[in-house]
Write a protein that holds these residues in place. Structure first.
Motif, PDB file in Angstrom:
ATOM      1  N   LYS A  55       0.799  -1.411   0.061  1.00  0.00           N
ATOM      2  CA  LYS A  55      -0.150  -0.140   0.629  1.00  0.00           C
ATOM      3  C   LYS A  55       1.280   1.427  -0.057  1.00  0.00           C
ATOM      4  CE  LYS A  55      -3.540   2.406   2.563  1.00  0.00           C
ATOM      5  NZ  LYS A  55      -4.067   2.392   3.548  1.00  0.00           N
ATOM      6  N   ARG A  56       0.601   2.100  -0.591  1.00  0.00           N
ATOM      7  CA  ARG A  56       0.850   3.974  -0.930  1.00  0.00           C
ATOM      8  C   ARG A  56       0.737   4.506   0.310  1.00  0.00           C
ATOM      9  NH1 ARG A  56       0.762   6.791  -6.371  1.00  0.00           N
ATOM     10  NH2 ARG A  56       1.404   3.875  -7.021  1.00  0.00           N
ATOM     11  N   TYR A  57       1.500   4.958   1.221  1.00  0.00           N
ATOM     12  CA  TYR A  57       1.221   6.022   2.783  1.00  0.00           C
ATOM     13  C   TYR A  57       2.581   7.312   1.962  1.00  0.00           C
ATOM     14  CZ  TYR A  57      -0.148   1.870   4.492  1.00  0.00           C
ATOM     15  OH  TYR A  57       0.013   1.018   5.340  1.00  0.00           O
ATOM     16  N   VAL A  88       6.205   2.555   0.327  1.00  0.00           N
ATOM     17  CA  VAL A  88       5.497   1.700   0.157  1.00  0.00           C
ATOM     18  C   VAL A  88       5.989   0.627   1.007  1.00  0.00           C
ATOM     19  CG1 VAL A  88       4.458  -0.133  -1.844  1.00  0.00           C
ATOM     20  CG2 VAL A  88       4.650   2.369  -2.207  1.00  0.00           C
TER      21      VAL A  88
END
Length: 129
Positions: A55-57, A88
């Protein structure tokens, strides 16, 4: 060719360049520094978060976000020149993300919040504006 150059007359031209007068109400705003602003300190402890692998943060680097430790876009108005750190994680993990914004291992906490310059610094107060 040398004779042609020596026969030319040298004329000096003097001119003064001036900008047209602009009233103060129309004068453009000028930034005095091209360096990005220093981040504010929203918290003097790290944030414990559960990260999902792949997941991209976007970790807040300016300290103005109301969704700490993640970015909510507040830097666009309050800290132009700073942008979030996008990352990520490779796998699901519990992580401690920096809350003081001065870590040397962004976005992860490295204990910098324990140093005197952070301990003695005031916390940033969030405003609604």
């Amino acid at each position: 060719m040398n004779t042609l150059v020596t026969k030319l007359e040298h004329k000096w031209i003097s001119l003064t360049l001036r900008q047209p007068w602009i009233p103060a109400t129309e004068a453009p705003k000028v930034k005095l520094s091209t360096l990005p602003p220093d981040p504010v300190i929203p918290c003097k402890k790290p944030f414990k978060v559960e990260l999902v692998g792949g997941k991209r943060y976007a970790w807040c680097t300016c300290g103005h976000s109301k969704k700490q430790p993640f970015c909510d876009g507040a830097h666009k108005l309050k800290a132009q020149g700073l942008s979030p750190l996008r990352f990520v994680p490779e796998q699901d993990a519990t992580a401690w993300l920096c809350g003081c914004k001065y870590t040397n291992n962004p976005p992860y906490c490295d204990g910098t919040h324990k140093q005197d310059f952070i301990v003695s610094a005031p916390l940033h107060e969030q405003t609604d504006s």
